[in-house]
Design a protein around this motif. Structure first.
Motif, PDB file in Angstrom:
ATOM      1  N   PRO A  15      -0.582 -14.820   3.398  1.00 33.70           N
ATOM      2  CA  PRO A  15      -0.989 -13.509   4.308  1.00 33.70           C
ATOM      3  C   PRO A  15      -0.008 -12.544   3.617  1.00 33.70           C
ATOM      4  CG  PRO A  15      -0.467 -15.622   5.334  1.00 33.70           C
ATOM      5  CD  PRO A  15      -0.168 -15.980   4.002  1.00 33.70           C
ATOM      6  N   LEU A  16      -0.654 -11.227   3.755  1.00 32.07           N
ATOM      7  CA  LEU A  16       0.029  -9.887   3.428  1.00 32.07           C
ATOM      8  C   LEU A  16       1.064  -9.685   4.290  1.00 32.07           C
ATOM      9  CD1 LEU A  16      -3.379  -7.729   2.722  1.00 32.07           C
ATOM     10  CD2 LEU A  16      -1.414  -8.496   1.128  1.00 32.07           C
ATOM     11  N   TRP A  17       2.290  -9.546   3.590  1.00 29.77           N
ATOM     12  CA  TRP A  17       3.370  -8.968   4.170  1.00 29.77           C
ATOM     13  C   TRP A  17       2.889  -7.644   5.060  1.00 29.77           C
ATOM     14  CZ3 TRP A  17       7.435  -9.744  -0.148  1.00 29.77           C
ATOM     15  CH2 TRP A  17       7.489 -11.028  -0.681  1.00 29.77           C
ATOM     16  N   TYR A 264      -2.508 -12.090  -5.549  1.00 34.60           N
ATOM     17  CA  TYR A 264      -1.983 -11.648  -4.120  1.00 34.60           C
ATOM     18  C   TYR A 264      -2.116 -10.062  -3.937  1.00 34.60           C
ATOM     19  CZ  TYR A 264       2.818 -10.906  -5.564  1.00 34.60           C
ATOM     20  OH  TYR A 264       3.959 -10.407  -6.431  1.00 34.60           O
ATOM     21  N   ALA A 265      -2.453  -9.733  -2.744  1.00 37.04           N
ATOM     22  CA  ALA A 265      -2.191  -8.264  -2.522  1.00 37.04           C
ATOM     23  C   ALA A 265      -1.243  -7.801  -1.511  1.00 37.04           C
ATOM     24  CB  ALA A 265      -3.608  -7.540  -2.335  1.00 37.04           C
ATOM     25  N   VAL A 266      -0.700  -6.940  -1.792  1.00 45.13           N
ATOM     26  CA  VAL A 266       0.646  -6.567  -0.852  1.00 45.13           C
ATOM     27  C   VAL A 266       0.609  -5.025  -0.525  1.00 45.13           C
ATOM     28  CG1 VAL A 266       2.274  -6.037  -2.849  1.00 45.13           C
ATOM     29  CG2 VAL A 266       3.192  -6.648  -0.470  1.00 45.13           C
ATOM     30  N   THR A 267       0.767  -4.711   0.836  1.00 39.85           N
ATOM     31  CA  THR A 267       0.634  -3.322   1.681  1.00 39.85           C
ATOM     32  C   THR A 267       1.880  -2.768   0.814  1.00 39.85           C
ATOM     33  OG1 THR A 267       0.662  -2.092   3.152  1.00 39.85           O
ATOM     34  CG2 THR A 267       1.387  -4.110   3.461  1.00 39.85           C
ATOM     35  N   HIS A 272      -1.933   2.196   0.648  1.00 37.05           N
ATOM     36  CA  HIS A 272      -2.138   1.581  -0.596  1.00 37.05           C
ATOM     37  C   HIS A 272      -1.931   0.239  -0.553  1.00 37.05           C
ATOM     38  CE1 HIS A 272      -2.881   5.508  -2.298  1.00 37.05           C
ATOM     39  NE2 HIS A 272      -1.663   5.810  -1.707  1.00 37.05           N
ATOM     40  N   HIS A 273      -2.501  -0.690  -1.274  1.00 34.12           N
ATOM     41  CA  HIS A 273      -2.221  -2.162  -1.395  1.00 34.12           C
ATOM     42  C   HIS A 273      -2.232  -2.127  -3.098  1.00 34.12           C
ATOM     43  CE1 HIS A 273      -3.902  -2.430   2.309  1.00 34.12           C
ATOM     44  NE2 HIS A 273      -3.094  -3.613   2.734  1.00 34.12           N
ATOM     45  N   GLU A 274      -1.219  -3.125  -3.573  1.00 31.99           N
ATOM     46  CA  GLU A 274      -0.875  -3.457  -5.039  1.00 31.99           C
ATOM     47  C   GLU A 274      -1.450  -5.085  -5.248  1.00 31.99           C
ATOM     48  OE1 GLU A 274       2.139   0.457  -5.717  1.00 31.99           O
ATOM     49  OE2 GLU A 274       2.881  -1.573  -5.923  1.00 31.99           O
ATOM     50  N   GLY A 304      -1.542  -4.930   7.300  1.00 31.76           N
ATOM     51  CA  GLY A 304      -1.701  -5.928   7.248  1.00 31.76           C
ATOM     52  C   GLY A 304      -2.716  -6.624   8.437  1.00 31.76           C
ATOM     53  N   TYR A 305      -2.725  -7.732   8.513  1.00 35.06           N
ATOM     54  CA  TYR A 305      -3.796  -8.194   9.580  1.00 35.06           C
ATOM     55  C   TYR A 305      -2.947  -8.920  10.629  1.00 35.06           C
ATOM     56  CZ  TYR A 305      -3.725 -12.729   6.868  1.00 35.06           C
ATOM     57  OH  TYR A 305      -3.345 -13.750   6.206  1.00 35.06           O
ATOM     58  N   PRO A 306      -3.754  -9.425  11.818  1.00 29.25           N
ATOM     59  CA  PRO A 306      -2.950  -9.823  13.146  1.00 29.25           C
ATOM     60  C   PRO A 306      -2.352 -11.027  13.030  1.00 29.25           C
ATOM     61  CG  PRO A 306      -5.287  -8.883  13.585  1.00 29.25           C
ATOM     62  CD  PRO A 306      -5.217  -9.096  12.025  1.00 29.25           C
ATOM     63  N   GLY A 307      -2.685 -11.861  12.177  1.00 31.95           N
ATOM     64  CA  GLY A 307      -1.965 -13.289  12.221  1.00 31.95           C
ATOM     65  C   GLY A 307      -2.820 -14.309  11.600  1.00 31.95           C
TER      66      GLY A 307
END
Length: 428
Positions: A15-17, A264-267, A272-274, A304-307
């Motif tokens: 999950p994205l941080w 992975y993608a990280v905000t 932006h996401h990297e 990110g997203y809700p959980g």
């Protein structure tokens, strides 16, 4: 260590941080004394306001601290201008010789990434550096854009150390950001070689330079797919992709990913996401992996997203994009879905997210279930309504039950059961 990525069907993403972290922890991690902390970063990344506890506006120590902070800010402005002008000598001139090697590498990496915005903002007052007589520590918020002038910049907070003899402050070191929300950026710690296309910028280490032309072509093709799932006002100005060697995989953005992670993608803020790909785990399926991860970068909000309850939807959409043009019966994860279903899966989409120590087979099965559930909703309602549902649930944080009624006009419990029945039917 091979991180288990040679196992069957290594999958994608933890999950994205999110950037919803109490900054006191960050400041302590950067070495600032707790007595200086009197504020936090806003959710949008605004600078903390720091004052000495118990100090008034006329306190001599506070005035001296502000005067030093102002002089440091002036030095940082000159250094920022030198970076943007491509003036390496000017970039190094503000620093002590011991810092030059690190700064020279940072300068080269940022120039290779085609930095177009670079602002250094002082956030508070200097503090004496513990155990370093004559040195001061100051937290600085750097904001950057790559390739595109005038983008909404991404922020990163880093500790800096300075010497001051009453004249121009001299930079002693810029510390790795090590921020608790994203971890250290690649350009802070690694030499980078970079290729830039119309929609992407791809960076890796000199040892992997030969991979760059192929990676750029694959990234550009993936970006065309991901753009179709962009849910912001516009698609990302450039997709930022970092291709990590074994050492970099363990260091960039904090490392420590589950063994089954291939990318992975990280905000990183500023909308932006990297994206990071593991060179040891991504080689066999880079095209699909890039479509998957760039779809995250296009579709996810900055926070990110809700959980985990919505993991199936987030990953299902990315898998759907990754499998673009492929019929359901050609989806490679069907065998893993079958094994998951036959092993006693409870049929709940909201409990699908795999644990960090899950087997590669269990992970692949979970991703596959998410894909099939999203595929069923697309087949029934079409992509535009599926994306409306995604926007409501993930961006607007509307509860799934209410979002289903609003977008699909049907109760979610019934749709959920339909999705689960579809999954089971496809692997029966």
């Amino acid at each position: 260590m091979n991180d288990g990525l040679d196992e069957p069907r290594p999958r994608r993403l933890r999950p994205l941080w999110t950037v919803l972290t109490v900054v006191v922890l960050l400041l302590l991690a950067c070495g600032l004394p707790a007595v200086l902390v009197a504020g936090v970063l806003s959710e949008r990344g605004g600078p903390a306001v720091l004052r000495r506890a118990g100090s008034g506006a006329d306190d001599p120590a506070t005035r001296a601290g502000r005067e030093l902070a102002d002089r440091i800010a002036a030095v940082l402005r000159r250094q920022s201008a030198a970076l943007l002008a491509g003036d390496q000598a000017g970039f190094l001139a503000v620093a002590e010789p011991a810092a030059h090697a690190d700064l020279r590498r940072r300068f080269a990496a940022l120039r290779a990434l085609k930095v177009t915005t670079w602002r250094a903002e002082v956030t508070g007052l200097p503090a004496e550096a513990a155990g370093r007589p004559g040195e001061w520590r100051l937290l600085v918020r750097f904001q950057y854009c790559f390739v595109v002038p005038g983008c909404q910049p991404s922020p990163v907070l880093a500790g800096t150390r300075w010497r001051d003899d009453g004249g121009q402050p001299r930079l002693v070191a810029v510390e790795e950001s090590k921020s608790v929300e994203t971890g250290t950026r690649p350009w802070e710690v690694s030499e980078l070689v970079v290729a830039t296309g119309a929609r992407t910028v791809v960076a890796t280490t000199p040892a992997l330079r030969a991979k760059l032309p192929g990676l750029l072509a694959q990234a550009e093709a993936a970006a065309k797919v991901a753009d179709g799932y962009a849910l912001g006002a516009e698609p990302p100005d450039r997709y930022r992709i970092f291709y990590a060697g074994p050492a970099e995989w363990k260091r960039w953005y904090g490392g420590g990913r589950p063994k089954w992670t291939g990318g992975y993608a990280v905000t990183v803020g500023g909308g932006h996401h990297e994206v990071v790909l593991n060179s040891e785990g991504a080689a066999a399926g880079v095209d699909e992996l890039l479509r998957h991860e760039l779809t995250h970068a296009a579709s996810l909000p900055d926070r990110g997203y809700p959980g985990t309850a919505t993991w199936w939807l987030v990953e299902g959409l990315a898998e759907y994009a990754g499998a673009t043009g492929r019929t359901v019966d050609r989806y490679e994860g069907l065998g893993d879905v079958r094994r998951l279903v036959q092993s006693g899966w409870n049929g709940r989409l909201d409990g699908l997210a795999p644990a960090d120590d899950a087997s590669a087979e269990r992970v692949a099965g979970s991703y596959g279930v998410g894909y099939l559930a999203v595929r069923h909703l697309v087949d029934r309602f079409g992509e535009p309504r599926l994306l409306d549902f995604f926007r409501a649930v993930v961006h607007e944080r509307v509860p799934v039950d209410r979002a289903a009624e609003q977008v699909f006009g049907e109760p979610w419990p019934a749709l959920h059961d339909e999705c689960v029945a579809y999954v089971r039917a496809r692997v029966a």
